[in-house]
Design a protein around this motif. Structure first.
Motif, PDB file in Angstrom:
ATOM      1  N   THR A  39       0.827  -1.202   0.000  1.00  0.00           N
ATOM      2  CA  THR A  39       0.000   0.000   0.000  1.00  0.00           C
ATOM      3  C   THR A  39       0.861   1.252   0.000  1.00  0.00           C
ATOM      4  N   GLU A  40       0.494   2.198  -0.860  1.00  0.00           N
ATOM      5  CA  GLU A  40       1.192   3.484  -0.904  1.00  0.00           C
ATOM      6  C   GLU A  40       0.197   4.587  -0.566  1.00  0.00           C
ATOM      7  N   ILE A  41       0.543   5.434   0.381  1.00  0.00           N
ATOM      8  CA  ILE A  41      -0.288   6.560   0.801  1.00  0.00           C
ATOM      9  C   ILE A  41       0.286   7.838   0.200  1.00  0.00           C
ATOM     10  N   ARG A  42      -0.535   8.595  -0.501  1.00  0.00           N
ATOM     11  CA  ARG A  42      -0.097   9.854  -1.104  1.00  0.00           C
ATOM     12  C   ARG A  42      -0.962  10.989  -0.561  1.00  0.00           C
ATOM     13  N   VAL A  43      -0.353  11.862   0.233  1.00  0.00           N
ATOM     14  CA  VAL A  43      -1.082  12.926   0.909  1.00  0.00           C
ATOM     15  C   VAL A  43      -1.044  14.219   0.100  1.00  0.00           C
ATOM     16  N   ILE A  44      -2.203  14.852  -0.024  1.00  0.00           N
ATOM     17  CA  ILE A  44      -2.323  16.134  -0.713  1.00  0.00           C
ATOM     18  C   ILE A  44      -2.820  17.170   0.282  1.00  0.00           C
ATOM     19  N   GLU A  45      -1.979  18.154   0.582  1.00  0.00           N
ATOM     20  CA  GLU A  45      -2.347  19.251   1.481  1.00  0.00           C
ATOM     21  C   GLU A  45      -2.893  20.400   0.639  1.00  0.00           C
ATOM     22  N   LEU A  46      -4.184  20.667   0.743  1.00  0.00           N
ATOM     23  CA  LEU A  46      -4.797  21.709  -0.073  1.00  0.00           C
ATOM     24  C   LEU A  46      -4.351  23.109   0.339  1.00  0.00           C
ATOM     25  N   ARG A  47      -3.884  23.260   1.567  1.00  0.00           N
ATOM     26  CA  ARG A  47      -3.446  24.569   2.059  1.00  0.00           C
ATOM     27  C   ARG A  47      -2.414  25.196   1.119  1.00  0.00           C
ATOM     28  N   GLY A  48      -1.478  24.393   0.652  1.00  0.00           N
ATOM     29  CA  GLY A  48      -0.434  24.898  -0.223  1.00  0.00           C
ATOM     30  C   GLY A  48      -0.861  25.082  -1.663  1.00  0.00           C
ATOM     31  N   LEU A  49      -2.073  24.618  -1.993  1.00  0.00           N
ATOM     32  CA  LEU A  49      -2.577  24.719  -3.369  1.00  0.00           C
ATOM     33  C   LEU A  49      -3.708  25.735  -3.500  1.00  0.00           C
ATOM     34  N   ALA A  50      -3.982  26.498  -2.433  1.00  0.00           N
ATOM     35  CA  ALA A  50      -5.145  27.390  -2.421  1.00  0.00           C
ATOM     36  C   ALA A  50      -5.130  28.387  -3.576  1.00  0.00           C
ATOM     37  N   VAL A  51      -3.986  29.042  -3.805  1.00  0.00           N
ATOM     38  CA  VAL A  51      -3.898  30.032  -4.881  1.00  0.00           C
ATOM     39  C   VAL A  51      -4.027  29.352  -6.242  1.00  0.00           C
ATOM     40  N   ASP A  52      -3.400  28.189  -6.393  1.00  0.00           N
ATOM     41  CA  ASP A  52      -3.486  27.457  -7.663  1.00  0.00           C
ATOM     42  C   ASP A  52      -4.919  27.039  -7.973  1.00  0.00           C
ATOM     43  N   ILE A  53      -5.647  26.617  -6.937  1.00  0.00           N
ATOM     44  CA  ILE A  53      -7.044  26.211  -7.129  1.00  0.00           C
ATOM     45  C   ILE A  53      -7.894  27.406  -7.551  1.00  0.00           C
ATOM     46  N   ALA A  54      -7.689  28.551  -6.891  1.00  0.00           N
ATOM     47  CA  ALA A  54      -8.437  29.761  -7.249  1.00  0.00           C
ATOM     48  C   ALA A  54      -8.137  30.185  -8.679  1.00  0.00           C
ATOM     49  N   ASN A  55      -6.876  30.134  -9.081  1.00  0.00           N
ATOM     50  CA  ASN A  55      -6.510  30.494 -10.454  1.00  0.00           C
ATOM     51  C   ASN A  55      -7.127  29.539 -11.470  1.00  0.00           C
ATOM     52  N   ASN A  56      -7.190  28.250 -11.112  1.00  0.00           N
ATOM     53  CA  ASN A  56      -7.793  27.264 -12.009  1.00  0.00           C
ATOM     54  C   ASN A  56      -9.284  27.513 -12.203  1.00  0.00           C
ATOM     55  N   VAL A  58     -10.678  30.363 -12.208  1.00  0.00           N
ATOM     56  CA  VAL A  58     -10.831  31.562 -13.048  1.00  0.00           C
ATOM     57  C   VAL A  58     -10.375  31.309 -14.479  1.00  0.00           C
ATOM     58  N   THR A  59      -9.251  30.616 -14.642  1.00  0.00           N
ATOM     59  CA  THR A  59      -8.660  30.451 -15.978  1.00  0.00           C
ATOM     60  C   THR A  59      -9.011  29.132 -16.652  1.00  0.00           C
ATOM     61  N   GLY A  60      -9.320  28.109 -15.845  1.00  0.00           N
ATOM     62  CA  GLY A  60      -9.600  26.790 -16.411  1.00  0.00           C
ATOM     63  C   GLY A  60      -8.358  25.955 -16.629  1.00  0.00           C
ATOM     64  N   PHE A  61      -7.191  26.472 -16.205  1.00  0.00           N
ATOM     65  CA  PHE A  61      -5.938  25.750 -16.406  1.00  0.00           C
ATOM     66  C   PHE A  61      -5.232  25.532 -15.068  1.00  0.00           C
ATOM     67  N   PRO A  62      -4.879  24.275 -14.757  1.00  0.00           N
ATOM     68  CA  PRO A  62      -4.196  24.001 -13.492  1.00  0.00           C
ATOM     69  C   PRO A  62      -2.700  24.288 -13.593  1.00  0.00           C
ATOM     70  N   SER A  63      -2.120  24.670 -12.484  1.00  0.00           N
ATOM     71  CA  SER A  63      -0.665  24.807 -12.401  1.00  0.00           C
ATOM     72  C   SER A  63      -0.060  23.403 -12.392  1.00  0.00           C
ATOM     73  N   PRO A  64       1.246  23.269 -12.630  1.00  0.00           N
ATOM     74  CA  PRO A  64       1.867  21.933 -12.568  1.00  0.00           C
ATOM     75  C   PRO A  64       1.624  21.226 -11.234  1.00  0.00           C
TER      76      PRO A  64
END
Length: 205
Positions: A39-56, A58-64
């Motif tokens: 089993t592999e656990i992959r954690v995603i912390e949304l706190r660090g992606l807040a600006v990227d999510i907001a930009n997505n 608005v623009t429809g394009f995700p950051s890397p």
């Protein structure tokens, strides 16, 4: 290999939301442990992606970085999703992340939902907000949802937080161990007129 994506929408650091996410992931891994299971656990912390999510939004394009997080969720065999509760519902950051996720990405995916909050009064948000959202996304949500209020972290009763975490993680592990392959996103749609034409008139003898 079984891959579990863990989405944590905690805003503070350290975060009780992340702590609950880690406990659920550890318990799920323990239930899945075996000689033939990796089993592999992959954690995603949304706190660090807040600006990227907001930009997505608005623009429809995700950051890397956001694209990598979205692909992690899309490709995972199972998902643990944990959010803080604000005003009796999930956080805006949590909802925004799943808004930018492709709406077919979680089809057939086992999902464990959980939340944290300052008072037990908000526990029903799991049932009236989170569960309907993931059901709409056609995920398979485990029966036990885990809510942790401030007082739950020190509880020692038989049905305390540790017990709920273990039960929910066991349900997720059971789905992952015996779940069939995820269905393809494409579905064959039959026009409504054709469905009506196929109905036979109801008659009584």
């Amino acid at each position: 290999m079984t891959v579990i994506a863990v989405v944590s929408a905690g805003l503070s650091q350290p975060s009780s939301t992340r702590l609950l996410a880690d406990r659920l992931a550890e318990a799920a891994g323990r239930h899945l442990a075996g000689p033939a299971e990796n089993t592999e656990i992959r954690v995603i912390e949304l706190r660090g992606l807040a600006v990227d999510i907001a930009n997505n939004l608005v623009t429809g394009f995700p950051s890397p970085a956001l694209k990598e997080a979205l692909e992690t969720v899309e490709r995972a065999d199972g998902l643990i999703a944990v959010t803080p509760i604000f005003t009796a519902s999930y956080s805006g950051l949590f909802k925004s992340f799943f808004d930018v996720l492709d709406n077919t990405a979680l089809q057939g995916t086992p999902v464990l939902i959980a939340a944290t909050g300052g008072t037990a009064r908000h526990s029903l948000a799991l049932e009236h907000a989170l569960r309907p959202m993931f059901t709409y996304l056609r995920a398979v949500v485990v029966p036990t949802a885990v809510y942790a209020a401030s007082e739950d972290w020190g509880a020692t009763s038989g049905d305390g937080l540790a017990s709920r975490v273990d039960r929910a993680a066991g349900e997720l592990a059971a789905l992952l161990s015996g779940a069939p392959a995820k269905r393809p996103a494409e579905e064959k749609l039959i026009p409504f007129e054709q469905q009506l034409a196929a109905l036979r008139p109801f008659t009584t003898g």
